[in-house]
Each structure stands twice: as C-alpha cells, then as structure tokens.
Design a protein around this motif. Sequence first.
Motif: not given
Length: 390
Positions: A193-202
């Motif tokens: 599951t892609a996760s990094n982008g969601y953390g960085l977006a927040a």
Amino acid sequence: MISVAAALDHLLGLVAPLPTETVTLRAAAGRVMSEPLAALHDQPPFDASAMDGYAVVKDAEPDDTFTIIGEAAAGHPFVGVLDYSDAVRIFTGAPIPPGATRVIIQEDVRRDGDRITVTGAPGDGPNIRPGGGDFAKGKVHQPRTPLGSRDSALLAAMGHGLVPVARKPVVALLMTGDELRPPGQVLAEGQITASNGYGLAAMCEAAGAEVRILPIASDTAASLSQAFRLAAGADLLITIGGASVGDHDLIADVAGDAGLDLSFHKVAMRPGKPLLAGRMGDMALVGLPGNPVSAMVCGVIFILPMLRRMQGLPNFSEILSYPLADAIAANGPRQHYMRAQVRDGRITVLDRQDSSLLSVLRDATHLVVRPPGDPARVAGEGVSALRLPA
C-alpha cells in the motif's frame, strides 16, 4: 554526496517567496501575511464604560444624590450634556457621555425612580476604558508566523476585512513504483500500500501548502513522463521512490530528459541518502527516497524549510538538548536522524531504526541528530534533538 547543510542551502536556492494575494479575513486563518497592516482606528474608538452603573461628572461620596437624565448602551450613546447633579444610566461597553469622569457601579447606589443615592464608597477607579487603551490608530501588525485565532481577532479589531497573504505553495506529490497500490485496495502478491505520499501531503498542508496527489506512476519512462506533465503548474514537485541508482530507479534520467537542471544527487545522511533535487521548468523538483521513514524525515529536514521560504517565513527548526536515558553507540560517516522519545525530561533512542518502520516513526516524538563520526554517548550525556511535527 553532499552534507545535509549543503543540500538544504541548494534546496532553499531552488525556491523563492511567492506573490501576494488578498483574501478575506475569514480565509486568512493559517496563511502568512505578506505585508503589514495598520490599525484603521483606535481601540476602543471612544472612552467606554467598564461596568454597568451610572456615569457622572464628579467624584462621588456616600449619600450623594443624582438625577437620571438618560441612558447609554453599547451602540446607543447618550446625546446631551451632564450637570454636576446629573447621572446617565450606562451599560458595559457604552460610550462615556461627554464630560463624565467616572462610572459608579450599580451595586454602590440605591435607585428610587429617576433618583439615585450613593450607598457605598465608590472607590478610586473611574471604571472607564480609555479610547485607544488597547491600541492606537496606526498600530502595525505583521506576525512572522501563520495567522492564528488571536491574529484574526486583532486584525478584525483593527478594522481589516481583507488581508494580504503569500500565495499558497502548490505542491504536486508523485509516488512511483510498480508495486504500489492506493490505500483501501486489496493487495495481490508482491504489492504494497502506498503510504508516503499521504503522510507528506498532510505534512505539507499543515505547513500551508495546497497539495495535489498525482496518480501513482509505474517504473517506466512513459509513465513518469506523463506524471511530470500532470504536475504542470505546481511550484514544487516531490517524487517518492525511484531516486536511487538501481535499474528501476528512473527519476533522474526521465527528469533529465524533461529538462531537469540537477542541483545535487545523494546526501550524506541516514535515513535519506538517495535524494536528488533541481529545477524543471517553472517548478522545483525534489526526488525523495521510497522508504517511508526516509521520505518523511526528508520532508521534515528539507521540504518544510522550502515551504517556509516560499511563504516568506524565516527558516526555523527548534533543536534542543536532552540528556540521554541510555547509552548509544558511535555514529558512522553520515548524519543520522534517529527516532526517539522524550519522557520525564530524558530522551530515549528507540531500538528499531530501520527506515521502513512507520510504526516506530509514529511512536517517536523527536529525532536525535547525530553528526558524522559522533562518538559513543553515555547515559546522562546531552544530545541534540529535533521535535517532530504532528
């Protein structure tokens, strides 16, 4: 490889403060003022009553009597002239009638029809808030932080319904990798599951940016080229994964073909070594490593200062010293950002430092900053640590 300090200098050189736009006061919350505003009037604009009571033109003593000739309420001033034997019924916030010098609080009088008698010692205070007592016309306000609730209240009191602010940085986030699937999708064998982008977006949105998460790109030149075209119009493109030098790490080559003016590639840090950056047309590009912790740590160390610069804010990171709860081994040749927790005034470096462990990053409160070649440290010795954002 270049040092962390050199990399940060390069990255800050890739961006500049963004243009100003004017927004409503309601929309300005969390934004950064781009120029100062001056108060349009005194606050309060007039002498105002601090209490409910009776306005009179002289000092009062017990048993003094006054005749009530009118009333003053907030938004409804008394119009007329007071004599020494007159009083005006007045309420908190109402303008003080011309010539009145004090307000006798209602608890200190007895009223009988339109007559009042002072029953107690009124005290020394006039119970009047002077005009301009909070601030005077022309007072300048420009905080060097995003506007909070107290700033909004002050700007409203100063008379401003519109506020000049820095335009929000537009950030495009691109996660890359054949193995990635969006959150919520059932995974087949070999997929994650892609996760990094969601953390960085927040993280970026909390720092004032407008974030666009692009469709996940596969490990092909055609897919990456299409993704770069979708990023058009962004101030900053952040790619996640594909920035190293393996056979499937294509960011550097494809970005180069798209016109990337490479600033640097690889930083002497852990986690986060395979990081690249440059300018590609009108936007800056930062290629982050694909490991989740590496990407998030690089976001704290590099992306947040870039966003601050774009909004006209000074670079700031609060690094404090804490005594170690336990001994730690000597550091290697790269600057190390170690996940840690502060408890009871002491800092504990967490046992597992693998750059894939998001659960450890979530449990951390700080990053211990270890310079290259830092020697072993004993319990009680002070180390530098950077507090992690929420």
